[in-house]
Motif scaffolding. Structure first.
Motif, PDB file in Angstrom:
ATOM      1  N   SER A  62      17.177 -32.475 -28.381  1.00 34.63           N
ATOM      2  CA  SER A  62      16.158 -32.660 -27.518  1.00 34.63           C
ATOM      3  C   SER A  62      15.137 -31.238 -26.846  1.00 34.63           C
ATOM      4  O   SER A  62      15.642 -30.044 -27.334  1.00 34.63           O
ATOM      5  CB  SER A  62      16.755 -32.786 -26.868  1.00 34.63           C
ATOM      6  N   PRO A  63      13.965 -30.924 -26.910  1.00 34.12           N
ATOM      7  CA  PRO A  63      13.478 -30.146 -26.569  1.00 34.12           C
ATOM      8  C   PRO A  63      13.991 -29.485 -25.222  1.00 34.12           C
ATOM      9  O   PRO A  63      13.590 -28.757 -25.352  1.00 34.12           O
ATOM     10  CB  PRO A  63      12.006 -31.036 -26.141  1.00 34.12           C
ATOM     11  N   GLU A  64      14.365 -30.480 -24.031  1.00 33.38           N
ATOM     12  CA  GLU A  64      14.893 -29.839 -23.172  1.00 33.38           C
ATOM     13  C   GLU A  64      16.309 -29.216 -23.411  1.00 33.38           C
ATOM     14  O   GLU A  64      16.345 -28.237 -22.683  1.00 33.38           O
ATOM     15  CB  GLU A  64      15.708 -30.932 -22.262  1.00 33.38           C
ATOM     16  N   THR A  65      16.938 -29.673 -24.521  1.00 36.11           N
ATOM     17  CA  THR A  65      18.231 -28.548 -24.908  1.00 36.11           C
ATOM     18  C   THR A  65      17.813 -27.784 -24.996  1.00 36.11           C
ATOM     19  O   THR A  65      18.270 -26.822 -24.890  1.00 36.11           O
ATOM     20  CB  THR A  65      19.348 -29.682 -25.846  1.00 36.11           C
ATOM     21  N   LEU A  66      16.866 -27.801 -26.242  1.00 33.11           N
ATOM     22  CA  LEU A  66      16.230 -26.838 -27.047  1.00 33.11           C
ATOM     23  C   LEU A  66      16.164 -25.519 -25.719  1.00 33.11           C
ATOM     24  O   LEU A  66      16.274 -23.931 -25.583  1.00 33.11           O
ATOM     25  CB  LEU A  66      15.360 -26.579 -27.573  1.00 33.11           C
ATOM     26  N   ALA A  67      14.789 -26.181 -24.767  1.00 31.49           N
ATOM     27  CA  ALA A  67      14.540 -24.839 -23.047  1.00 31.49           C
ATOM     28  C   ALA A  67      15.288 -24.516 -22.671  1.00 31.49           C
ATOM     29  O   ALA A  67      15.323 -23.467 -22.228  1.00 31.49           O
ATOM     30  CB  ALA A  67      13.532 -26.075 -22.579  1.00 31.49           C
ATOM     31  N   ALA A  68      17.239 -25.497 -22.308  1.00 37.80           N
ATOM     32  CA  ALA A  68      17.692 -24.431 -21.322  1.00 37.80           C
ATOM     33  C   ALA A  68      19.053 -23.916 -21.759  1.00 37.80           C
ATOM     34  O   ALA A  68      18.797 -22.936 -21.097  1.00 37.80           O
ATOM     35  CB  ALA A  68      18.804 -25.943 -20.715  1.00 37.80           C
ATOM     36  N   HIS A  69      18.216 -24.036 -23.097  1.00 35.52           N
ATOM     37  CA  HIS A  69      20.235 -23.033 -23.655  1.00 35.52           C
ATOM     38  C   HIS A  69      19.336 -22.369 -25.038  1.00 35.52           C
ATOM     39  O   HIS A  69      20.067 -21.989 -25.732  1.00 35.52           O
ATOM     40  CB  HIS A  69      21.547 -23.765 -24.323  1.00 35.52           C
ATOM     41  N   GLY A  70      18.799 -22.433 -25.672  1.00 33.01           N
ATOM     42  CA  GLY A  70      17.791 -22.105 -26.521  1.00 33.01           C
ATOM     43  C   GLY A  70      18.300 -22.414 -28.533  1.00 33.01           C
ATOM     44  O   GLY A  70      19.557 -23.219 -28.720  1.00 33.01           O
TER      45      GLY A  70
END
Length: 155
Positions: A62-70
């Motif tokens: 998920s792009p959201e997971t990448l944005a939130a956690h790196g």
């Protein structure tokens, strides 16, 4: 006996099929698994997803997971492992994402690697800090630890 040979024996005994999702090792784990003769019985495929776009497109991270956690996070490692399992014929998947170096990233130290294992029961993760031991050593340590995690999962 090598870790790869132990893994081959155990996977055969358990009827397991393995997939890999690799970022910082860029295929070293898949190469190690396929070193022993007969590994085609237990290895389905490997995903080398060095970029965030590859993680999203090939594994469904998920792009959201990448944005939130790196990219170097247990959350991303779990999504990578789950994606490798979902996009293969494997029964067991391992994923790795980390900072091999040289030097740290903006927020994470050199030698930090996140690992995940996924199977029918779900995905579980852990983080290892190998320290600033150099790029080659971090990548080798990551490969060996990933093989050991797969062996433990089959144990």
């Amino acid at each position: 006996m090598s870790l790869a040979a132990d893994l081959l024996r155990l996977a055969r005994e358990r009827g397991a099929v393995i997939a890999t999702a690799e970022s910082c090792t860029a295929g070293l784990i898949a190469a190690a698994i396929t070193d022993p003769p007969g590994s085609s019985e237990i290895f389905d495929r490997g995903f080398v997803t060095y970029s965030n776009a590859a993680k999203e497109e090939m594994l469904g991270v998920s792009p959201e997971t990448l944005a939130a956690h790196g990219a170097v996070s247990e959350e991303v490692a779990r999504e990578m492992a789950a994606g490798a399992l979902a996009n293969s014929r494997a029964t067991l998947a391992v994923a790795v994402t980390g900072i091999a170096g040289p030097g740290p990233s903006e927020h994470k130290p050199e030698g930090r690697v996140c690992f995940a294992i996924a199977d029918a029961t779900g995905a579980r993760s852990e983080m290892q800090d190998f320290g600033p031991i150099g790029r080659d050593h971090v990548r080798r340590a990551t490969r060996e630890h990933a093989l050991a995690l797969l062996i433990d999962a089959l144990g």
